[in-house]
Enzyme design. Structure first.
Site, PDB file in Angstrom:
ATOM      1  NE  ARG A   1      -4.187   0.175   1.773  1.00 46.50           N
ATOM      2  CZ  ARG A   1      -5.309   0.567   1.180  1.00 46.50           C
ATOM      3  NH1 ARG A   1      -5.458   1.840   0.822  1.00 46.50           N
ATOM      4  NH2 ARG A   1      -6.280  -0.279   0.932  1.00 46.50           N
TER       5      ARG A   1
ATOM      6  CD  GLU B   1      -7.266   3.002   6.728  1.00 51.53           C
ATOM      7  OE1 GLU B   1      -6.262   2.411   7.146  1.00 51.53           O
ATOM      8  OE2 GLU B   1      -7.914   2.623   5.736  1.00 51.53           O
TER       9      GLU B   1
END
Length: 788
Positions: free
Chosen positions: A332, A735
C-alpha cells in the site's frame, strides 16, 4: 468555509439534528454509546464482573533482541504465590505459529528469541499483580546472537520478511535522464504507537463442550476465533469470540489482539478456569507492533515548469521480526507513492526489511501515509529548486480527467475532482492572501518565522487482498417492531454501529432508536473480515442493507397477498406501513406479519465489485474508488529553539453523500490531529540493544488539546455523492483524513526554508520534533539542505 463553532451552532439551530428519535441516512446523530462513554457506563472487557475462579495472566519476556534459549528455569515461577498454571510452547496442543498471513509468529518462543519483550512462557495466577510478579522470577540463559537493528543493516544483509517487489510504468530511467532537471533525496519516516485508551485485553472462559468463549478487544474477531481454535487443536464451531466495543484500535488490534486471546485460552484450557489477560501499558507498548517506520529515497526528473517526467522511488519498510501484515502494508505504501499526482514514467520498489524488534503492524492508513510522504517531499524539493510556490508544483502534477489519469499500477483514476477540491480550498482558506502576509511577516522577523502549505490526499478504498472485501449481517425484527442488528464490523469508537443502524432505519423508514446493536460475535455472523481499510461502513452497511431489503420484500409480499394490493401500493414512511388506503404503525404491521407466519429474520451479504490486481504484472484495479481531501496548515516556529505552533488548519474532505455529518466531521478532526502527532511529536526511541525507551506517556508524546490549532475549520464537500454504487453513495472517512496531517509537516518545512529565503529545501525527517526543526534551521543558516 465555516469554523467548527459555526458548524456546531448551525447543528444546534437545526431541529432535525436535535431530534434524538430520528437518525436516518444523512442526518447528524450522536454515537450510539456516547452517553455511556462520558458517564463511564460503557462496559469494556475489564469492566465485566469476574467469573467464579477467574485467573489472571502474564508472560515472561525476552530481555535480549536476538538469541538462542539455552535454558529456562521456571521452578521459582511455579512456586510463587497465587500461581495456578505455567505454560511454555511445549504445552500448546495445536499450532504453535499464529502468523496472520505468513508463518513467523510463535505464540510463545520456540528455542530462540527475536526481539526484546518476546513472550517466553505464560502464567495464570489468582490476581493480576501476583501473575506479573511471578513472571519476573524466571531464570533464562541465552546464547546472544547478532541483532539487526537498523534498516540500513537489514538492506546490507538482505534481511527481509518477504521478497522485494516493484511496480513499473514506462521507462523511468530514460525519462529522468532526458528531463531538464534532476533531483535526488531521502527521508526517514518514523513509526507511531497506537496508544489506544483501552490496552490489549482478552478473557477466555472454557465451555462445557471442550470449547472456549473469548471476549477480545479485537478488530478481527473471526481471526481470533480461528487462531484460538488452532492453538487448542479444536474445531472453529467450538470457539465463540465476542467484541462489543473497543477503547480504540487504530489498526493495533487487527492482528495483534490475537496473541493475548490465544495465551488466555491456552491458560484457561490448562487450568480449566476462566483467565483474563490484560497488558500493563508499558508492556503493551513494548510487546505490540507500531506503524512501520520507513526509510525512503527518490530520484526525479522534471521540466522547467516543475512537471514530473520520470521518477524512481524506493520505500524501505521496517517490518520488525516477522511478516505480520507487512507485505500488504509495504504494497500500500507503493500504491500510494503517487498520492494525488500523475507519474507518467515511474518505478516504485518496496523492501520489507526484517529487524530484531517487535513486529510492526497495521495502523490507520496501512502504509499509505509512509508512501505519500516521499512524493510530498518531492513536490517541496522541486518548488525550492525552481523558486516556485510548492502549491503551484502540486497543482501542475495532479491527475487529470481525460488524460494523465492512469496510476503506476495501471488503474484509471475515475470521477477525479481533486483539482476542483484544491481550488475550492485555496479560495475558501484565503491561501494566496495568507501566503503574501506570511512573506511580509518573515521579512520583518528574524527569530519567529511562519510557514503555510496546502497538501492533497488521494486514498484508495478497499482491502488490497481481494477476499477480504466481503461482509455479512444479521437482522432480527421482533413483534413489537424493534430490530436487533448484528454484523461483522467492530465498534472502536468510530461510530460504525451508529451508521449501520441508520442505514437499516433508512430502509424501513423508522426511528434509528428502535434499532438495537449487539456485540460482534462469531456465532452470529461467520467468517468476517477485519474492521480496517476504511471499509467498515462500506462493507457492513451494504450487508445490513441487503438483509433489511430481504425482510422488507417479505413484508411487501405479505401485504400484497393479505390486502390484495400491488407492490406499488405498499410503502414504508415515518414509522408506518401504508397498504393501499390503510395505514399501520410499523409495530402493528410486524405483528400482523408474525401472525401470518412471515420470517422476520434475514442475513445479508455483500462483496465489493471491480477489485482485482495481478501482482506478477503489477497491473490491476486494487481499489473500488478513491477518497480525496486537502488541508491548509499555517505554523509559527522559533528559530532559536525549534519550538513551533500550529496556528490554523483548514480542511475540505470529500465523503460523498455523508451518512452522518457529525460523526464524519469528528473522524476528520481526530484523524488530522493523529496524523499531525505522527509527524511532529510522537517519537519512538530504541537503544542500541533493541530495547524501546519511549514506553510510557512520560517519554512518548501524543498530541494534547493544546496542540490543536486555535483556528480549526473543517468542511465536507457539499452535494457530491460517490459515483460508485457504495452504500447511499457515501465515501469512506476513517483513514483518508489522517494524511491531511502532512500539511503541517510541509508548512514547517516552508517556515524553515524561509530562513534561506526559500532557496533551499530543508531535509526534515519525521517526527519533526523541535530538536529536528532547530537542526534544520541551523542547516539553512549555514547554506546546507541538511545538518548531517
Amino acid at each position: 468555509m465555516r469554523s467548527l463553532i459555526e458548524i456546531n451552532k448551525a447543528n444546534l439551530a437545526d431541529t432535525s439534528l436535535r431530534s434524538v428519535g430520528l437518525g436516518g441516512v444523512g442526518r447528524s446523530k450522536k454515537h450510539e454509546s456516547a452517553e455511556k462513554h462520558v458517564s463511564g457506563e460503557a462496559i469494556y472487557i475489564d469492566d465485566r464482573p469476574e467469573l467464579r475462579g477467574q485467573l489472571h495472566a502474564a508472560v515472561g519476556q525476552s530481555t535480549i533482541a536476538h538469541g538462542n534459549i539455552i535454558s529456562m528455569d521456571l521452578s521459582a515461577v511455579k512456586a510463587a504465590e497465587g500461581v495456578i498454571a505455567v505454560i511454555t510452547v511445549d504445552n500448546v496442543p495445536g499450532h504453535t505459529d499464529i502468523g496472520p498471513v505468513f508463518p513467523g509468529d510463535p505464540v510463545l518462543a520456540i528455542g530462540k528469541v527475536e526481539y526484546v519483550g518476546q513472550p517466553l512462557f505464560a502464567v495464570a495466577a489468582t490476581s493480576h499483580d501476583l501473575a506479573n510478579r511471578a513472571v519476573k522470577l524466571a531464570k533464562v540463559e541465552y546464547e546472544e546472537l547478532e541483532a539487526v537493528l537498523t534498516v540500513k543493516d537489514a538492506l546490507a544483509k538482505q534481511s527481509f520478511v518477504r521478497p522485494p517487489y516493484s511496480m513499473k510504468r514506462g521507462d523511468s530511467e530514460a525519462a529522468i535522464t532526458h528531463a531538464e532537471h534532476q533531483l535526488s533525496g531521502q527521508i526517514n519516516v518514523g513509526g507511531q504507537e497506537h496508544f489506544y485508551l483501552e490496552g490489549q485485553i482478552s478473557t477466555a472462559e472454557p465451555t462445557e463442550d471442550g470449547g472456549m468463549l473469548v471476549f477480545s478487544s479485537s478488530q478481527h474477531p473471526s481471526e481470533v476465533q480461528k487462531l484460538v481454535a488452532e492453538v487448542l487443536d479444536i474445531s472453529l464451531n467450538k470457539v465463540v469470540v465476542d467484541t462489543r466495543r473497543m477503547g480504540g484500535g487504530f489498526g493495533g488490534k487487527e492482528t495483534q489482539a490475537a496473541p493475548w486471546a490465544c495465551i488466555a485460552a491456552l491458560l484457561a484450557n490448562e487450568s480449566k478456569r476462566p483467565v483474563k489477560f490484560k497488558l500493563n501499558r508499558a508492556d503493551d507498548i513494548c510487546m505490540t507492533g507500531k506503524r512501520h517506520p520507513f526509510e525512503n529515497e527518490y530520484t526525479v526528473g522534471f521540466d522547467n515548469q516543475g512537471q514530473i517526467k520520470g521518477i524512481n522511488i524506493t520505500v524501505n519498510g521496517n517490518c520488525g521480526y516477522s511478516p505480520d501484515l507487512s507485505d500488504a502494508i509495504v504494497d500500500r505504501a507503493m500504491f500510494h507513492s503517487d498520492n494525488a499526482y500523475f507519474l507518467d514514467q515511474a518505478t516504485i520498489t518496496g523492501n520489507r526489511c526484517k529487524l530484531n524488534t517487535v513486529s510492526h503492524t497495521a495502523y490507520r492508513g496501512f502504509g499509505g501515509p509512509q508512501g505519500m510522504m516521499t512524493i510530498e517531499m518531492v513536490m517541496d524539493d522541486i518548488a525550492r529548486h525552481l523558486g516556485k510556490d510548492p502549491l503551484e508544483i502540486r497543482k501542475i502534477n495532479l491527475y487529470g480527467k481525460d488524460e494523465r489519469n492512469e496510476t503506476h499500477y495501471h488503474q484509471i483514476v475515475e470521477h477525479n475532482k481533486i483539482a476542483e477540491l484544491i481550488s475550492s480550498l485555496e479560495e475558501s482558506a484565503d491561501y494566496r492572501v495568507r501566503r503574501e502576509s506570511i512573506e511580509l511577516f518573515n521579512s520583518e522577523n528574524s527569530i519567529l518565522k511562519k510557514g503555510i502549505a496546502l497538501t492533497p490526499v488521494k486514498f484508495g478504498i478497499s482491502f488490497t487482498v481481494q477476499h477480504l472485501n466481503q461482509a455479512g449481517a444479521l437482522i432480527n425484527v421482533y413483534t413489537d417492531g424493534t430490530i436487533l442488528l448484528n454484523h461483522g464490523g467492530t465498534e472502536m469508537g468510530q461510530g460504525l454501529f451508529t451508521k449501520v443502524a441508520q442505514i437499516v432505519a433508512e430502509e424501513f423508514q423508522i426511528d434509528a432508536d428502535t434499532i438495537g446493536v449487539s456485540a460482534t460475535r462469531t456465532d452470529k455472523v461467520p467468517n468476517t473480515s477485519p474492521t480496517a481499510a476504511s471499509s467498515g461502513t462500506d462493507l457492513n452497511g451494504k450487508a445490513a442493507q441487503a438483509a433489511a431489503r430481504i425482510i422488507k420484500q417479505r413484508l411487501i409480499d405479505f401485504a400484497c397477498e393479505k390486502y390484495s394490493v400491488t407492490e406499488s401500493e405498499v410503502s414504508f414512511v415515518e414509522n408506518q406501513v401504508r397498504v393501499g388506503t390503510e395505514c399501520f404503525s410499523f409495530a402493528e404491521f410486524i405483528q400482523q406479519a408474525y401472525i401470518g407466519r412471515v420470517s422476520l429474520s434475514a442475513t445479508g451479504f455483500y462483496k465489493t465489485p471491480k477489485i482485482h490486481f495481478d501482482r506478477a504484472t503489477g497491473k490491476g484495479h486494487p481499489f473500488f474508488y478513491y477518497s480525496t481531501g486537502a488541508a491548509v496548515s499555517e505554523v509559527l516556529i522559533d528559530t532559536l529553539t525549534g519550538e513551533y505552533r500550529l496556528l490554523r488548519a483548514d480542511i475540505l474532505q470529500d465523503v460523498g453523500h455523508s451518512l452522518n455529518p457529525a460523526i464524519d466531521i469528528g473522524q476528520i478532526e481526530g484523524a488530522f490531529i493523529q496524523g499531525m502527532g505522527w509527524l511532529t511529536t510522537e517519537e519512538l526511541v530504541w537503544n542500541d540493544k533493541g530495547r524501546l525507551l519511549s514506553n510510557n506517556p512520560a517519554t512518548y508524546k501524543i498530541p494534547a488539546i493544546s496542540d490543536a490549532p486555535a483556528d480549526f475549520r473543517v468542511d465536507l464537500v457539499p452535494d457530491d455523492p460517490n459515483r460508485e454504487q457504495t452504500i447511499y453513495n457515501s465515501k469512506a472517512v476513517g483513514e483518508p483524513p489522517f494524511m491531511l496531517g502532512m500539511s503541517v509537516w510541509s508548512a514547517l518545512k516552508d517556515a524553515i526554508s524561509s530562513v534561506s529565503n526559500h532557496k533551499l529545501s530543508p531535509a526534515l525527517d519525521t517526527p519533526a520534533t523541535p530538536e529536528k526543526v532547530l537542526w534544520a534551521v541551523e542547516a539553512m543558516k549555514a547554506g546546507r539542505k541538511t545538518s548531517a
